[in-house]
Design a protein around this motif. Structure first.
Motif, PDB file in Angstrom:
ATOM      1  N   PHE A 125      -7.177  -0.778  -4.465  1.00  0.00           N
ATOM      2  CA  PHE A 125      -7.694  -2.138  -4.311  1.00  0.00           C
ATOM      3  C   PHE A 125      -6.567  -3.119  -4.009  1.00  0.00           C
ATOM      4  CE2 PHE A 125      -8.630  -6.298  -6.286  1.00  0.00           C
ATOM      5  CZ  PHE A 125      -9.686  -6.675  -5.481  1.00  0.00           C
ATOM      6  N   GLY A 126      -5.415  -2.938  -4.647  1.00  0.00           N
ATOM      7  CA  GLY A 126      -4.287  -3.836  -4.419  1.00  0.00           C
ATOM      8  C   GLY A 126      -3.822  -3.803  -2.969  1.00  0.00           C
ATOM      9  N   PHE A 127      -3.682  -2.616  -2.407  1.00  0.00           N
ATOM     10  CA  PHE A 127      -3.259  -2.497  -1.016  1.00  0.00           C
ATOM     11  C   PHE A 127      -4.321  -3.067  -0.075  1.00  0.00           C
ATOM     12  CE2 PHE A 127      -2.794  -0.125   2.988  1.00  0.00           C
ATOM     13  CZ  PHE A 127      -1.462  -0.387   3.274  1.00  0.00           C
ATOM     14  N   GLU A 300       9.431   5.908  13.250  1.00  0.00           N
ATOM     15  CA  GLU A 300       8.744   6.915  12.433  1.00  0.00           C
ATOM     16  C   GLU A 300       7.555   6.335  11.674  1.00  0.00           C
ATOM     17  OE1 GLU A 300      12.017   6.179  12.098  1.00  0.00           O
ATOM     18  OE2 GLU A 300      12.746   7.766  13.429  1.00  0.00           O
ATOM     19  N   ALA A 301       7.560   4.998  11.467  1.00  0.00           N
ATOM     20  CA  ALA A 301       6.474   4.383  10.700  1.00  0.00           C
ATOM     21  C   ALA A 301       5.127   4.572  11.386  1.00  0.00           C
ATOM     22  CB  ALA A 301       6.764   2.886  10.515  1.00  0.00           C
ATOM     23  N   ALA A 356       3.598  -9.683   6.701  1.00  0.00           N
ATOM     24  CA  ALA A 356       3.504  -8.227   6.573  1.00  0.00           C
ATOM     25  C   ALA A 356       4.887  -7.593   6.492  1.00  0.00           C
ATOM     26  CB  ALA A 356       2.738  -7.653   7.771  1.00  0.00           C
ATOM     27  N   ALA A 357       5.829  -8.103   7.286  1.00  0.00           N
ATOM     28  CA  ALA A 357       7.188  -7.559   7.267  1.00  0.00           C
ATOM     29  C   ALA A 357       7.845  -7.767   5.911  1.00  0.00           C
ATOM     30  CB  ALA A 357       8.022  -8.205   8.370  1.00  0.00           C
ATOM     31  N   VAL A 358       7.683  -8.966   5.352  1.00  0.00           N
ATOM     32  CA  VAL A 358       8.292  -9.277   4.056  1.00  0.00           C
ATOM     33  C   VAL A 358       7.673  -8.435   2.947  1.00  0.00           C
ATOM     34  CG1 VAL A 358       8.626 -11.081   2.329  1.00  0.00           C
ATOM     35  CG2 VAL A 358       8.938 -11.613   4.749  1.00  0.00           C
ATOM     36  N   LEU A 359       6.336  -8.396   2.880  1.00  0.00           N
ATOM     37  CA  LEU A 359       5.658  -7.671   1.796  1.00  0.00           C
ATOM     38  C   LEU A 359       5.851  -6.163   1.919  1.00  0.00           C
ATOM     39  CD1 LEU A 359       2.306  -9.663   1.383  1.00  0.00           C
ATOM     40  CD2 LEU A 359       4.416  -9.845   0.064  1.00  0.00           C
ATOM     41  N   SER A 360       5.899  -5.659   3.144  1.00  0.00           N
ATOM     42  CA  SER A 360       6.143  -4.227   3.331  1.00  0.00           C
ATOM     43  C   SER A 360       7.510  -3.834   2.782  1.00  0.00           C
ATOM     44  CB  SER A 360       6.057  -3.875   4.815  1.00  0.00           C
ATOM     45  OG  SER A 360       6.380  -2.530   5.031  1.00  0.00           O
ATOM     46  N   SER A 361       8.503  -4.651   3.060  1.00  0.00           N
ATOM     47  CA  SER A 361       9.853  -4.377   2.560  1.00  0.00           C
ATOM     48  C   SER A 361       9.908  -4.435   1.036  1.00  0.00           C
ATOM     49  CB  SER A 361      10.831  -5.389   3.161  1.00  0.00           C
ATOM     50  OG  SER A 361      12.117  -5.238   2.622  1.00  0.00           O
ATOM     51  N   GLU A 362       9.210  -5.445   0.460  1.00  0.00           N
ATOM     52  CA  GLU A 362       9.217  -5.588  -0.993  1.00  0.00           C
ATOM     53  C   GLU A 362       8.506  -4.416  -1.675  1.00  0.00           C
ATOM     54  OE1 GLU A 362       7.926  -9.352  -2.423  1.00  0.00           O
ATOM     55  OE2 GLU A 362       9.368 -10.502  -1.231  1.00  0.00           O
ATOM     56  N   GLY A 371       3.466   1.228   1.137  1.00  0.00           N
ATOM     57  CA  GLY A 371       3.998   0.123   1.937  1.00  0.00           C
ATOM     58  C   GLY A 371       4.463   0.552   3.309  1.00  0.00           C
ATOM     59  N   GLU A 372       4.732   1.862   3.497  1.00  0.00           N
ATOM     60  CA  GLU A 372       5.147   2.374   4.803  1.00  0.00           C
ATOM     61  C   GLU A 372       4.044   2.199   5.851  1.00  0.00           C
ATOM     62  OE1 GLU A 372       6.089   6.391   3.951  1.00  0.00           O
ATOM     63  OE2 GLU A 372       8.123   5.951   3.218  1.00  0.00           O
ATOM     64  N   LEU A 373       2.785   2.177   5.397  1.00  0.00           N
ATOM     65  CA  LEU A 373       1.663   2.034   6.319  1.00  0.00           C
ATOM     66  C   LEU A 373       1.327   0.576   6.620  1.00  0.00           C
ATOM     67  CD1 LEU A 373      -0.842   4.718   4.985  1.00  0.00           C
ATOM     68  CD2 LEU A 373       0.231   4.688   7.232  1.00  0.00           C
ATOM     69  N   PHE A 374       1.748  -0.308   5.739  1.00  0.00           N
ATOM     70  CA  PHE A 374       1.313  -1.696   5.793  1.00  0.00           C
ATOM     71  C   PHE A 374       1.695  -2.358   7.117  1.00  0.00           C
ATOM     72  CE2 PHE A 374       1.646  -6.217   4.248  1.00  0.00           C
ATOM     73  CZ  PHE A 374       0.284  -6.381   4.038  1.00  0.00           C
TER      74      PHE A 374
END
Length: 610
Positions: A125-127, A300-301, A356-362, A371-374
């Protein structure tokens, strides 16, 4: 050895920044030349220079902390610039439907995205909430240029513009709250989420109103010199964003958005120069940020994308937003075709990419592997919507009959009596007309005739974008001041085209003839190459009037010229609705065309006024 290594790294960093700036400029020019959304070019050169060719590696050179700081400040400036374009007068016209779109529409859209993510991709749910927050936004940096090209009805265009700018900070806030409260703290109680949202909204409103009030007072009392006004305002925007985020994480974007609306609707003299400066800064920021983020994504992502992810991307891009808009606008004044177009057109842009870039890194830093998929999912949604929605916008407008009237209207600068006669004749024939003057008193006769008037400093209003010229394709400057007429043609030419701006010559042997200044914009009508302001006044005083004549099979253009040798052919309205001026007749008027001529009151009057 250490110093040499640092020097090499610094040199590579400068080279990388220079390459990003160069690629951004080339992308902006290519987008202008091809009329293709600039984001497509920015994404392409970012992938090419980054993951594919390896010319750019921003993470290695600058570090993620520096990259994300640049990205966040750039997005703050972009949102501030977009918010300055929102006018309260426009908001009143779209209030009924817009309230639903920004409240119920956002909620329904968020719920649909979260449900689809959990059901189709089987994520937590969080993702899913993170995706919901990011993907409810639309991209004003994509939408606003597209609206100019699509020639859409103003009412629908205003819905899209307001929604795009206001949902950007809302989506970012929802994503940040979802990450802080649900993902990190693992709290899903409604009270926790609600309290976090209320703290963000309270902080943003209080801080933005304080900064706006202080700025207005300082400028009104002359406490800030003119040469420092724009740098100081820019600094205040950045400081407000940073300070707001320090007080309450995630509130910065909403703060600068509210601040932009407040400043954009004020009457401060600095607004004209500020808008011009912000537009240039925004262009640079968009280019820099998109290339920076795209070049930072490892190739690779995208290998982790599965068919279920592609189904989700399709639903987000083409289905869920449409359903949300249709459900949220039930029993509003909006027409069904307006709702459908707004629902089907929703390209994502810079805010979705940056957040998305910021949250994926965090997430990856916290050890959350999903987070690799985000970032790949969000970027594929951006790419899909920008390309497909951009291609479909014009055909959709045409199919749903939401195109604005043909841009064949004429703007007149000048309030001489014969301008009113010509404007009234054109209005009767269905041609949009706008008469403009800085004198309210001089516009009174035109208002009595029911002619559309604009009171104000037209060149300032054009620059500040408070003048709506979407219906108009031509300008005729006929004021008493020839220098102002020439300046007006120069300022309107980038908007209407150099071949569509005209001004009336003042008198014989005017200073422009002496110095051989470019005379392409002179209003030169058929069979009177010396038509001038002074002669036109004399003709009008002798009773000349504007009349319309329809060319038919029995009465050709040559017949008209033979019977009206004393008349001045001003313009021709083609069957297609196109307006062609007498000096621009490439081919003679054909059957069905309507001629507008300036003719003596009595046909027996043969003598011309010298």
């Amino acid at each position: 050895m250490l110093k040499l290594e640092k020097f090499k790294q610094r040199g590579y960093m400068l080279l990388s920044i220079g390459l990003i700036v160069f690629l951004g400029a080339i992308s902006q020019w290519s987008a202008w030349k091809t009329k293709i959304p600039v984001i497509i070019f920015l994404l392409a050169v970012g992938f090419l220079a980054g993951p594919l060719l390896g010319w750019l590696d921003p993470v290695e050179v600058m570090g993620q902390e520096v990259i994300f700081s640049i990205v966040e400040i750039s997005v703050a400036l972009i949102l501030f610039d977009g918010a300055m374009q929102l006018k309260f007068a426009e908001f009143k016209e779209v209030l009924s439907g817009l309230k639903r779109i920004l409240t119920l529409g956002v909620i329904i859209h968020f719920v649909l995205i979260v449900s689809a993510a959990q059901l189709i991709m089987d994520v937590s749910f969080g993702f899913a909430a993170l995706l919901g927050g990011i993907l409810i936004v639309t991209g004003p940096t994509v939408i606003i240029p597209a609206l100019r090209e699509a020639n859409m009805k103003q009412n629908v265009a205003r819905y899209l513009k307001w929604e795009g700018i206001l949902t950007d900070p809302v989506g970012a806030i929802v994503a940040v709250v979802a990450y802080d409260v649900i993902v990190l703290s693992n709290k899903t109680e409604a009270f926790d989420v609600f309290s976090a949202l209320m703290l963000i909204i309270f902080t943003s409103f209080v801080l933005s109103f304080i900064v706006s009030f202080v700025l207005k007072k300082s400028l009104t009392k002359g406490l800030i010199p003119e040469f420092l006004q724009i740098p100081l305002i820019t600094s205040l925007v950045i400081c407000s964003f940073v300070f707001s985020n320090q007080i309450q994480h995630g509130s910065g974007l909403l703060t600068v958005t509210i601040l932009g609306i407040l400043i954009g609707n004020s009457n401060m003299d600095v607004l004209i120069n500020l808008r011009s400066f912000k537009e240039d800064v925004t262009t640079m920021c968009i280019s820099f940020v998109f290339i920076l983020i795209t070049a930072s994504i490892p190739l690779e992502a995208f290998y982790r994308i599965r068919p279920s992810h592609l189904v989700f991307i399709f639903l987000v891009s083409f289905v869920l937003r449409t359903v949300a808009i249709l459900l949220s606008t039930v029993r509003t004044e909006m027409k069904f075709k307006e709702k459908l177009l707004i629902g089907l057109y929703g390209p994502r842009g810079i805010v979705a990419a940056s957040v998305a870039a910021v949250l994926s890194s965090e997430m990856l830093a916290e050890g959350i592997q999903v987070g690799e998929l985000f970032l790949p999912i969000v970027f594929l949604v951006i790419l899909t919507t920008v390309i497909s929605h951009g291609i479909l916008l014009k055909p959709l407008c045409k199919f749903l009959k939401l195109e604005a009237n043909d841009r064949n209207g004429i703007i007149f600068i000048g309030t001489m009596p014969w301008v009113g006669d010509l404007a009234l004749k054109l209005k009767e024939l269905g041609i949009p007309v706008l008469v403009t003057s800085a004198s309210w008193h001089k516009l009174a006769p035109f208002r009595k005739l029911g002619i559309n008037c604009h009171y104000g400093q037209i060149l300032n209003d054009l620059k500040s974008e408070s003048l709506d010229i979407n219906e108009y394709s031509y300008l005729i400057a006929m004021s008493e001041n020839d220098s102002f007429n020439l300046l007006a043609c120069e300022k309107f030419a980038p908007y209407l085209g150099h071949d569509n701006v005209y001004h009336l010559k003042q008198s014989r042997n005017f200073v422009h003839d002496q110095y051989k200044i470019d005379k392409r914009s002179y209003c030169v009508f058929v069979n009177n190459l010396e038509l001038r302001y002074e002669n036109l006044m004399k003709y009008y005083q002798y009773g000349w009037k504007f009349k319309d004549t329809k060319i038919t099979d029995a009465y050709s253009y040559q017949d008209f010229m033979n019977h009206n040798s004393n008349s001045i052919v001003c313009l021709c309205i083609r069957v297609s609705g196109e307006v062609v001026f007498g000096s621009s007749f490439i081919s003679p008027p054909q059957e069905g065309d309507v001629l507008i001529s300036f003719s003596p009151k009595l046909e027996k009057m043969k003598k011309r006024v010298a």
